[in-house]
Design a protein around this motif. Structure first.
Motif, short mmCIF file in Angstrom:
data_model
loop_
_atom_site.label_atom_id
_atom_site.label_comp_id
_atom_site.label_asym_id
_atom_site.label_seq_id
_atom_site.Cartn_x
_atom_site.Cartn_y
_atom_site.Cartn_z
N MET A 181 0.84 -1.17 0.00
CA MET A 181 0.00 0.00 0.00
C MET A 181 0.89 1.24 0.00
O MET A 181 1.77 1.37 0.84
N ALA A 182 0.66 2.12 -0.92
CA ALA A 182 1.46 3.33 -1.03
C ALA A 182 0.78 4.47 -0.30
O ALA A 182 -0.45 4.59 -0.28
N THR A 183 1.60 5.32 0.34
CA THR A 183 1.09 6.48 1.04
C THR A 183 1.51 7.72 0.29
O THR A 183 2.69 7.90 -0.01
N ASN A 184 0.56 8.56 -0.04
CA ASN A 184 0.87 9.80 -0.73
C ASN A 184 1.35 10.83 0.27
O ASN A 184 0.75 11.02 1.33
N ILE A 185 2.45 11.50 -0.05
CA ILE A 185 3.02 12.53 0.81
C ILE A 185 2.91 13.85 0.08
O ILE A 185 3.39 13.99 -1.04
N THR A 186 2.29 14.82 0.74
CA THR A 186 2.13 16.14 0.16
C THR A 186 2.95 17.13 0.95
O THR A 186 2.81 17.22 2.17
N ILE A 187 3.79 17.89 0.27
CA ILE A 187 4.62 18.91 0.91
C ILE A 187 4.10 20.27 0.46
O ILE A 187 4.03 20.55 -0.74
N THR A 188 3.72 21.10 1.43
CA THR A 188 3.25 22.44 1.11
C THR A 188 4.21 23.45 1.68
O THR A 188 4.74 23.28 2.78
N GLU A 189 4.47 24.49 0.94
CA GLU A 189 5.36 25.56 1.39
C GLU A 189 4.55 26.84 1.52
O GLU A 189 3.76 27.18 0.65
N THR A 190 4.76 27.56 2.63
CA THR A 190 4.09 28.84 2.83
C THR A 190 5.13 29.94 2.73
O THR A 190 6.29 29.76 3.08
N GLN A 191 4.69 31.09 2.28
CA GLN A 191 5.59 32.23 2.20
C GLN A 191 5.65 32.92 3.55
O GLN A 191 4.65 32.99 4.27
N ALA A 192 6.83 33.44 3.92
CA ALA A 192 7.03 34.04 5.23
C ALA A 192 6.22 35.32 5.41
O ALA A 192 5.92 35.71 6.52
N GLY A 193 5.85 35.99 4.36
CA GLY A 193 5.14 37.26 4.47
C GLY A 193 3.64 37.13 4.59
O GLY A 193 2.94 38.13 4.64
#
Length: 64
Positions: free
Chosen positions: A1-13
Motif C-alpha cells: 500500500m502506497a502512502t501519498n506525501i504532500t509537501i506544502t510551502e508557505t511564504q514568510a510574508g
C-alpha cells in the motif's frame, strides 16, 4: 500500500504566525561543537583513567 506525501510551502510574508513557525531554531556554531565534544572526550578519558588507577591500586594491595 502506497502512502501519498504532500509537501506544502508557505511564504514568510503571509501571516505573523506562519513567519514565526518557519524561523529556524538556534544552532551552535561548528567550532563550539568541536570544543564541547573535545572537553567531553577529555573528561571521559580522565574519569576512565581515574577508575583504572583505583582498580590497579585495589588489585596491587590485594596481591601484597
Amino acid at each position: 500500500m502506497a502512502t501519498n506525501i504532500t509537501i506544502t510551502e508557505t511564504q514568510a510574508g503571509t501571516s505573523p504566525a506562519a513567519a514565526t513557525a518557519t524561523t529556524p531554531s538556534r544552532k551552535l556554531p561548528g567550532w563550539l561543537w568541536f570544543i564541547a565534544l573535545w572537553c567531553f572526550g577529555v573528561a571521559a578519558a580522565m574519569s576512565l583513567g581515574f577508575a583504572f588507577k583505583l582498580l590497579m591500586n585495589a588489585t596491587l594491595f590485594a596481591v601484597r
